[in-house]
Write a protein that holds these residues in place. Sequence first.
Motif, PDB file in Angstrom:
ATOM      1  N   GLY A   5       1.069  -1.158   0.051  1.00  0.00           N
ATOM      2  CA  GLY A   5       0.106  -0.101  -0.117  1.00  0.00           C
ATOM      3  C   GLY A   5       0.840   1.335  -0.086  1.00  0.00           C
ATOM      4  N   CYS A   6       1.777   1.386  -1.062  1.00  0.00           N
ATOM      5  CA  CYS A   6       2.924   2.279  -0.868  1.00  0.00           C
ATOM      6  C   CYS A   6       2.328   3.694  -1.074  1.00  0.00           C
ATOM      7  CB  CYS A   6       4.001   2.023  -1.825  1.00  0.00           C
ATOM      8  SG  CYS A   6       3.495   2.106  -3.546  1.00  0.00           S
ATOM      9  N   GLY A  34       2.081   7.180  -2.614  1.00  0.00           N
ATOM     10  CA  GLY A  34       3.184   7.981  -3.036  1.00  0.00           C
ATOM     11  C   GLY A  34       4.418   7.531  -2.836  1.00  0.00           C
ATOM     12  N   GLY A  35       4.613   6.681  -2.247  1.00  0.00           N
ATOM     13  CA  GLY A  35       6.123   5.845  -2.170  1.00  0.00           C
ATOM     14  C   GLY A  35       7.205   6.311  -1.544  1.00  0.00           C
ATOM     15  N   ARG A  36       6.654   7.157  -0.269  1.00  0.00           N
ATOM     16  CA  ARG A  36       7.739   7.887   0.505  1.00  0.00           C
ATOM     17  C   ARG A  36       8.596   6.657   1.226  1.00  0.00           C
ATOM     18  NH1 ARG A  36       4.974   8.504   5.900  1.00  0.00           N
ATOM     19  NH2 ARG A  36       2.974   7.264   5.707  1.00  0.00           N
ATOM     20  N   HIS A  37       8.235   5.580   2.003  1.00  0.00           N
ATOM     21  CA  HIS A  37       8.882   4.800   2.353  1.00  0.00           C
ATOM     22  C   HIS A  37       9.915   3.999   1.285  1.00  0.00           C
ATOM     23  CE1 HIS A  37       6.292   5.389   6.020  1.00  0.00           C
ATOM     24  NE2 HIS A  37       7.461   5.318   6.482  1.00  0.00           N
ATOM     25  N   ALA A  38       9.264   3.496   0.358  1.00  0.00           N
ATOM     26  CA  ALA A  38       9.628   2.844  -0.776  1.00  0.00           C
ATOM     27  C   ALA A  38      11.121   3.517  -1.579  1.00  0.00           C
ATOM     28  CB  ALA A  38       8.762   2.548  -1.877  1.00  0.00           C
ATOM     29  N   PHE A  39      10.990   5.089  -1.442  1.00  0.00           N
ATOM     30  CA  PHE A  39      12.109   5.761  -1.826  1.00  0.00           C
ATOM     31  C   PHE A  39      13.345   5.679  -0.657  1.00  0.00           C
ATOM     32  CE2 PHE A  39       8.651   8.548  -3.932  1.00  0.00           C
ATOM     33  CZ  PHE A  39       8.472   7.738  -4.716  1.00  0.00           C
ATOM     34  N   GLU A  40      13.031   5.599   0.572  1.00  0.00           N
ATOM     35  CA  GLU A  40      13.888   5.672   1.292  1.00  0.00           C
ATOM     36  C   GLU A  40      14.534   4.275   1.162  1.00  0.00           C
ATOM     37  OE1 GLU A  40      16.401   6.845   4.545  1.00  0.00           O
ATOM     38  OE2 GLU A  40      15.210   8.012   3.077  1.00  0.00           O
ATOM     39  N   VAL A  41      13.746   3.312   1.194  1.00  0.00           N
ATOM     40  CA  VAL A  41      14.590   1.889   1.365  1.00  0.00           C
ATOM     41  C   VAL A  41      15.466   1.668  -0.047  1.00  0.00           C
ATOM     42  CG1 VAL A  41      13.781  -0.539   0.474  1.00  0.00           C
ATOM     43  CG2 VAL A  41      12.581   0.626   2.292  1.00  0.00           C
ATOM     44  N   ILE A 101       6.495  -3.465   4.871  1.00  0.00           N
ATOM     45  CA  ILE A 101       6.233  -2.148   5.613  1.00  0.00           C
ATOM     46  C   ILE A 101       4.674  -1.771   5.181  1.00  0.00           C
ATOM     47  CG2 ILE A 101       6.390   0.526   5.565  1.00  0.00           C
ATOM     48  CD1 ILE A 101       9.339   0.214   4.706  1.00  0.00           C
ATOM     49  N   ALA A 102       4.044  -1.683   6.118  1.00  0.00           N
ATOM     50  CA  ALA A 102       2.355  -1.597   5.834  1.00  0.00           C
ATOM     51  C   ALA A 102       2.056  -0.330   6.666  1.00  0.00           C
ATOM     52  CB  ALA A 102       1.512  -2.691   6.172  1.00  0.00           C
ATOM     53  N   ALA A 103       2.492   0.952   5.856  1.00  0.00           N
ATOM     54  CA  ALA A 103       2.364   2.194   6.456  1.00  0.00           C
ATOM     55  C   ALA A 103       0.726   2.650   6.118  1.00  0.00           C
ATOM     56  CB  ALA A 103       3.404   3.128   6.015  1.00  0.00           C
ATOM     57  N   GLU A 104       0.025   2.949   7.198  1.00  0.00           N
ATOM     58  CA  GLU A 104      -1.339   3.471   6.885  1.00  0.00           C
ATOM     59  C   GLU A 104      -1.997   2.883   5.918  1.00  0.00           C
ATOM     60  OE1 GLU A 104      -1.691   6.332   9.102  1.00  0.00           O
ATOM     61  OE2 GLU A 104       0.091   5.555   9.843  1.00  0.00           O
ATOM     62  N   VAL A 105      -2.344   1.487   5.981  1.00  0.00           N
ATOM     63  CA  VAL A 105      -2.798   0.706   5.168  1.00  0.00           C
ATOM     64  C   VAL A 105      -4.109  -0.035   5.645  1.00  0.00           C
ATOM     65  CG1 VAL A 105      -2.650  -1.304   3.525  1.00  0.00           C
ATOM     66  CG2 VAL A 105      -1.102   0.356   3.662  1.00  0.00           C
ATOM     67  N   LEU A 106      -3.776  -0.620   7.127  1.00  0.00           N
ATOM     68  CA  LEU A 106      -4.762  -1.567   7.540  1.00  0.00           C
ATOM     69  C   LEU A 106      -6.244  -0.775   8.079  1.00  0.00           C
ATOM     70  CD1 LEU A 106      -2.476  -3.751   9.899  1.00  0.00           C
ATOM     71  CD2 LEU A 106      -3.217  -4.363   7.406  1.00  0.00           C
ATOM     72  N   GLU A 107      -6.011   0.239   8.166  1.00  0.00           N
ATOM     73  CA  GLU A 107      -7.361   0.951   8.754  1.00  0.00           C
ATOM     74  C   GLU A 107      -8.370   1.423   7.315  1.00  0.00           C
ATOM     75  OE1 GLU A 107      -4.339   4.331   7.670  1.00  0.00           O
ATOM     76  OE2 GLU A 107      -4.341   2.348   8.752  1.00  0.00           O
ATOM     77  N   HIS A 108      -7.809   1.000   6.180  1.00  0.00           N
ATOM     78  CA  HIS A 108      -8.584   0.947   4.927  1.00  0.00           C
ATOM     79  C   HIS A 108      -9.202  -0.489   4.660  1.00  0.00           C
ATOM     80  CE1 HIS A 108      -7.284   5.142   4.105  1.00  0.00           C
ATOM     81  NE2 HIS A 108      -6.024   4.762   4.406  1.00  0.00           N
ATOM     82  N   ILE A 109      -8.831  -1.605   5.133  1.00  0.00           N
ATOM     83  CA  ILE A 109      -9.197  -2.688   4.670  1.00  0.00           C
ATOM     84  C   ILE A 109     -10.116  -3.428   5.437  1.00  0.00           C
ATOM     85  CG2 ILE A 109      -8.289  -5.140   4.046  1.00  0.00           C
ATOM     86  CD1 ILE A 109      -5.573  -3.902   3.658  1.00  0.00           C
TER      87      ILE A 109
END
Length: 237
Positions: free
Chosen positions: A21-22, A24-31, A91-99
């Motif tokens: 649930g990336c 805009g990709g903010r964590h993916a870019f840092e990784v 990484i699951a950032a701000e995802v689970l609350e939508h599912i």
Amino acid sequence: MLTVDFGRLPVGPGHRVLDLGCGGGRHAFEVLRRGADVVAFDQDAAELEGVAAMFTAMDKAGEVPDGATSEVVTGDALAMPFPDGSFDRVIAAEVLEHIPDDMAAMREIHRVLKPGGLAAFTVPSFLPERVCWALSEDYHTTPGGHVRIYTLAELSAKLKATGLRVGPHHHAHGLHTPYWWIKCAVGVRNDDHPLAKAYHRLLVWDIMERPALTRAAEAVLNPLIGKSVVLYARKPG
């Protein structure tokens, strides 16, 4: 603006990392900057186009360490197209609350994580989120929006039920909570309200400049009204 603390979720060369649930990709870019191989996964194909474009731009700018790779994958968090044990980190950032079926998503995360692998989960904190729901119906009834408010105990219990071993947690983005309370009070779509605009300018300044004053203020506010809670877990191996 990162929510996950990469001191607690170390990533680097040799790690394969899923950003579930990336957005805009903010964590993916840092990784990727840290030299790991990253898969940016989301159901929004249009948003993933922007993430892929940023990956390309980072590579051209020399921001990607030698050997690090990136890819984008479109799909459903409840049925991810990856074999068992595919990732060293998730990484699951701000995802689970939508599912709606959050437990199914957690089981999928457990499945694709390697034995001994680490995962970071971030969700809105209970108190700030409860206030937002009380102030604005639009905040939580918009299609695709938040469907639940987690307590830390509930999130921990659900993760443990999948077989993950729950570790430390912390809160983040205490300065952002008042902004969302303002937005909920004046209208979540009312970006032109003077108070909302003024606070937004403060947040942009903080993100860009990282002044010591606001860093100190957020450190104090995070345990009290941090907008997000971040919980780290390990798959036994």
